[in-house]
Write a protein that holds these residues in place. Structure first.
Motif, mmCIF file in Angstrom:
data_model
loop_
_atom_site.group_PDB
_atom_site.id
_atom_site.type_symbol
_atom_site.label_atom_id
_atom_site.label_comp_id
_atom_site.label_asym_id
_atom_site.label_seq_id
_atom_site.Cartn_x
_atom_site.Cartn_y
_atom_site.Cartn_z
ATOM 1 N N PRO A 1 0.847 -1.191 0.000
ATOM 2 C CA PRO A 1 0.000 0.000 0.000
ATOM 3 C C PRO A 1 0.885 1.245 0.000
ATOM 4 O O PRO A 1 1.877 1.298 0.723
ATOM 5 C CB PRO A 1 -0.771 -0.105 1.323
ATOM 6 C CG PRO A 1 -0.701 -1.538 1.711
ATOM 7 C CD PRO A 1 0.584 -2.065 1.148
ATOM 8 N N GLY A 2 0.564 2.205 -0.840
ATOM 9 C CA GLY A 2 1.349 3.430 -0.894
ATOM 10 C C GLY A 2 2.480 3.374 -1.898
ATOM 11 O O GLY A 2 3.069 4.399 -2.222
ATOM 12 N N ALA A 3 2.811 2.177 -2.416
ATOM 13 C CA ALA A 3 3.864 2.081 -3.437
ATOM 14 C C ALA A 3 3.383 2.763 -4.712
ATOM 15 O O ALA A 3 2.175 2.858 -4.959
ATOM 16 C CB ALA A 3 4.206 0.619 -3.702
ATOM 17 N N SER A 4 4.346 3.211 -5.527
ATOM 18 C CA SER A 4 3.975 4.001 -6.712
ATOM 19 C C SER A 4 3.007 3.231 -7.610
ATOM 20 O O SER A 4 2.049 3.786 -8.132
ATOM 21 C CB SER A 4 5.228 4.402 -7.486
ATOM 22 O OG SER A 4 6.005 3.251 -7.792
ATOM 23 N N MET A 5 3.267 1.930 -7.773
ATOM 24 C CA MET A 5 2.392 1.136 -8.641
ATOM 25 C C MET A 5 0.960 1.116 -8.101
ATOM 26 O O MET A 5 -0.001 1.207 -8.865
ATOM 27 C CB MET A 5 2.936 -0.291 -8.734
ATOM 28 C CG MET A 5 2.187 -1.173 -9.688
ATOM 29 S SD MET A 5 2.938 -2.813 -9.816
ATOM 30 C CE MET A 5 1.658 -3.775 -9.032
ATOM 31 N N MET A 6 0.828 1.000 -6.777
ATOM 32 C CA MET A 6 -0.506 0.953 -6.189
ATOM 33 C C MET A 6 -1.205 2.312 -6.341
ATOM 34 O O MET A 6 -2.403 2.382 -6.563
ATOM 35 C CB MET A 6 -0.429 0.570 -4.712
ATOM 36 C CG MET A 6 0.306 -0.739 -4.444
ATOM 37 S SD MET A 6 -0.273 -2.122 -5.455
ATOM 38 C CE MET A 6 -1.978 -2.196 -4.942
ATOM 39 N N GLU B 1 -0.998 4.226 -8.741
ATOM 40 C CA GLU B 1 -1.463 4.392 -10.113
ATOM 41 C C GLU B 1 -2.746 3.609 -10.373
ATOM 42 O O GLU B 1 -3.221 3.540 -11.503
ATOM 43 C CB GLU B 1 -0.385 3.917 -11.097
ATOM 44 C CG GLU B 1 0.793 4.869 -11.212
ATOM 45 C CD GLU B 1 1.981 4.238 -11.923
ATOM 46 O OE1 GLU B 1 1.812 3.166 -12.527
ATOM 47 O OE2 GLU B 1 3.070 4.820 -11.843
ATOM 48 N N GLY B 2 -3.257 2.961 -9.327
ATOM 49 C CA GLY B 2 -4.514 2.246 -9.472
ATOM 50 C C GLY B 2 -4.378 0.816 -9.938
ATOM 51 O O GLY B 2 -5.345 0.188 -10.354
ATOM 52 N N GLY C 1 2.429 -2.147 -20.725
ATOM 53 C CA GLY C 1 1.802 -3.260 -20.027
ATOM 54 C C GLY C 1 2.554 -3.518 -18.747
ATOM 55 O O GLY C 1 3.570 -2.876 -18.480
ATOM 56 N N PRO C 2 2.068 -4.463 -17.948
ATOM 57 C CA PRO C 2 2.725 -4.722 -16.670
ATOM 58 C C PRO C 2 4.158 -5.230 -16.874
ATOM 59 O O PRO C 2 4.432 -5.979 -17.808
ATOM 60 C CB PRO C 2 1.863 -5.810 -16.026
ATOM 61 C CG PRO C 2 0.686 -6.004 -16.894
ATOM 62 C CD PRO C 2 0.939 -5.347 -18.200
ATOM 63 N N THR C 3 5.036 -4.799 -16.011
ATOM 64 C CA THR C 3 6.430 -5.212 -16.046
ATOM 65 C C THR C 3 6.845 -5.636 -14.646
ATOM 66 O O THR C 3 6.469 -4.987 -13.676
ATOM 67 C CB THR C 3 7.329 -4.035 -16.485
ATOM 68 O OG1 THR C 3 6.925 -3.615 -17.774
ATOM 69 C CG2 THR C 3 8.784 -4.441 -16.535
#
Lengths: 153, 174
Positions: free
Chosen positions: A62-67, A69-70, A104-106
């Motif tokens: 939670p709070g990570a950049s990826m999270m 971004e939705g 896409g996801p990486t």
């Protein structure tokens, strides 16, 4: 699977809903609520928790950049809810590559970074933290070794 | 927590949080600054080092994973007065522009050439591809790897261009 979901994005909403209803009917457990059970998982898998904190949390916590971004939380990760750990282990070993020419996801590959035992610890921790499913049976380190051999072409 | 590992051939001990990324331990605790912080997400390759001979992203590898294992950084490839073959080749080909990606590129080249000193051009490009270079010295980096393969007793099987003479001072990047 990526190309399939990408193409289906253009399908009419009624069709998408109908397909969703059908798929959910095949996955009775998917309607069970899931939650992030961080503390219980840390108690049952302390080594996995430490490895996750140093390797995975920078994107998946939670709070990570990826999270922010939705992107979906790992509680929604289909491989973690499967009956065996093979997909989860292969994703850790090989990572994910976005398709050429498209975003896409990486995810980085961890085959060289972690030993079989460490991959097993992380898989067990992920299952305990992000699902309410029973722990995967069998020796996960051995599964990781087998997956590593399979993944080598 | 205290854990023992081998670092550039020497036994070393790490005391600290076991979830600390290897990159931070290398730079802050062991004062080895070749590996760089780029993205912190295992996507750019600036932090690449070798663990048990394989190239890994040290920014997303916790120290807890390294007990009893062997870590090698660019400092372990040689020294300024006696560079290793990969370092010498990168210098001879002037492969660095800003240089930020170069330690990672060298570690990937080292891992590949230790495993296979007669790679194909495709194998070289695949081995280096997880490391990104934004200056654009890719062609020089590839020349350096071809030169290093030769220096390590092998050679790239199907080089995309012949090994040229070593650039003279006036041909070098500023």
């Amino acid at each position: 699977m990526g190309p399939v979901t990408h193409e289906l994005a253009a399908a009419p909403e009624a069709d998408v809903r109908a397909i969703s209803v059908y798929i959910v009917s095949l996955m009775p457990r998917s309607s069970e609520p899931t939650a992030d059970q961080e503390q219980a998982a840390e108690r049952s898998h302390p080594q996995g928790a430490v490895l996750f904190a140093g390797a995975c949390a920078t994107c998946h916590s939670p709070g990570a950049s990826m999270m922010n971004e939705g992107r979906p939380d790992l509680t929604l990760g289909t491989p973690l809810h499967e009956a065996n750990p093979r997909d989860t282990i292969q994703i850790i070993l090989q990572g994910l590559r976005s398709p050429t020419g498209r975003s896409g996801p990486t995810m980085p590959a961890y085959a060289g970074a972690f030993t079989d035992a460490q991959i097993g610890e992380i898989a067990a921790y992920l299952r305990a933290r992000y699902t309410r499913d029973a722990p995967w049976s069998g020796d996960l380190a051995r599964e990781a070794g087998a997956a590593r051999r399979e993944g080598l072409s | 927590v205290s854990l023992a590992l081998t670092l550039n051939g020497r036994p070393r001990t790490f005391d600290g949080e076991p979830s600390t990324p290897l990159l931070y331990a290398l730079r802050n605790d062991f004062e080895l600054n070749a590996a760089k912080f780029g993205c912190g997400l295992g996507q750019c390759g600036a932090c690449t080092v070798l663990v048990d001979g394989r190239a890994v992203f040290s920014c997303v590898l916790p120290m807890a994973a390294l007990a009893g294992r062997s870590v090698r950084t660019a400092e372990g490839l040689g020294a300024p007065d006696r560079p290793g073959p990969v370092q010498a080749a990168f210098e001879q080909e002037q492969a660095a522009q800003c240089g930020y990606c170069i330690p990672g590129m060298m570690m990937r080249a080292q891992a590949l050439l230790e495993r296979n000193n007669r790679p194909t051009e495709t194998e070289v490009r695949e081995a280096l591809s997880p490391s990104l270079c934004r200056c654009g010295t890719h062609m020089r980096i590839l020349r350096a790897v071809r030169r290093a393969a030769l220096a390590m007793g092998g050679g790239v099987r199907d080089p995309a261009e012949p090994l040229g003479s070593i650039p003279t001072a006036s041909e070098r990047l500023p």
